[in-house]
Design a protein around this motif. Sequence first.
Motif, short mmCIF file in Angstrom:
data_model
loop_
_atom_site.label_atom_id
_atom_site.label_comp_id
_atom_site.label_asym_id
_atom_site.label_seq_id
_atom_site.Cartn_x
_atom_site.Cartn_y
_atom_site.Cartn_z
N GLU A 20 0.83 -1.21 0.00
CA GLU A 20 0.00 0.00 0.00
C GLU A 20 0.87 1.26 0.00
OE1 GLU A 20 -2.05 -3.32 2.19
OE2 GLU A 20 -0.15 -2.30 2.48
N TYR A 21 1.98 1.19 0.73
CA TYR A 21 2.95 2.28 0.76
C TYR A 21 4.30 1.72 0.33
CZ TYR A 21 -0.62 4.67 3.46
OH TYR A 21 -1.79 5.25 3.85
N LEU A 22 4.90 2.36 -0.65
CA LEU A 22 6.20 1.91 -1.15
C LEU A 22 7.33 2.51 -0.33
CD1 LEU A 22 5.51 2.32 -4.97
CD2 LEU A 22 5.44 0.22 -3.61
N PRO A 23 8.49 1.87 -0.33
CA PRO A 23 9.64 2.48 0.34
C PRO A 23 9.95 3.84 -0.30
CG PRO A 23 10.12 0.20 -0.24
CD PRO A 23 8.83 0.56 -0.90
N GLU A 24 10.29 4.83 0.53
CA GLU A 24 10.65 6.13 -0.01
C GLU A 24 11.61 6.85 0.93
OE1 GLU A 24 7.53 9.18 -0.16
OE2 GLU A 24 6.26 7.75 0.87
N ALA A 25 12.31 7.81 0.38
CA ALA A 25 13.28 8.57 1.16
C ALA A 25 12.56 9.53 2.10
CB ALA A 25 14.21 9.33 0.23
N ARG A 26 13.06 9.62 3.31
CA ARG A 26 12.57 10.57 4.32
C ARG A 26 13.76 11.39 4.82
NH1 ARG A 26 7.32 10.64 3.50
NH2 ARG A 26 6.26 8.71 4.00
N ALA A 27 13.54 12.64 5.08
CA ALA A 27 14.59 13.47 5.67
C ALA A 27 14.84 13.00 7.09
CB ALA A 27 14.17 14.94 5.67
N ALA A 28 16.09 13.04 7.51
CA ALA A 28 16.45 12.62 8.86
C ALA A 28 17.64 13.45 9.35
CB ALA A 28 16.81 11.14 8.88
N VAL A 29 17.72 13.60 10.67
CA VAL A 29 18.82 14.32 11.30
C VAL A 29 19.64 13.31 12.10
CG1 VAL A 29 19.43 16.15 12.93
CG2 VAL A 29 17.39 16.40 11.49
N ILE A 30 20.95 13.34 11.92
CA ILE A 30 21.83 12.44 12.67
C ILE A 30 21.88 12.91 14.12
CG2 ILE A 30 24.19 11.60 12.96
CD1 ILE A 30 24.53 11.82 9.93
N THR A 31 21.57 11.99 15.05
CA THR A 31 21.58 12.32 16.48
C THR A 31 22.77 11.73 17.22
OG1 THR A 31 20.14 10.44 16.96
CG2 THR A 31 19.07 12.56 16.57
N THR A 32 23.30 10.61 16.72
CA THR A 32 24.50 9.98 17.28
C THR A 32 25.28 9.33 16.16
OG1 THR A 32 23.39 7.87 17.70
CG2 THR A 32 23.41 9.44 19.52
N VAL A 33 26.58 9.18 16.37
CA VAL A 33 27.45 8.54 15.38
C VAL A 33 28.17 7.38 16.07
CG1 VAL A 33 29.41 8.82 13.83
CG2 VAL A 33 27.78 10.69 14.12
N GLY A 34 28.05 6.20 15.46
CA GLY A 34 28.72 5.02 15.99
C GLY A 34 29.82 4.56 15.05
#
Length: 72
Positions: A20-34
């Motif tokens: 019903e919903y296809l994969p798609e890009a979403r904006a995101a903010v990096i909160t931690t880096v591993g």
Amino acid sequence: MTPSVGRIVHYQSYGTPGGEYLPEARAAVITTVGDGGVVGLAVLNPTGMFFNEAVPFAETATPGHWNWPPRV
């Protein structure tokens, strides 16, 4: 490029199993880096925010992964 806290990236959503919903890009903010390109993200969706603590990097759009936005 090296990920750092506060950078804007793309998170590729999974979509729904029934399609019903296809994969798609979403904006995101990096909160931690591993290690190894794994980051924590605050994903910005049309209906609210989603927090994920361990998101791996993928060079191309791959569901459940983050990547750098394309330059346009």
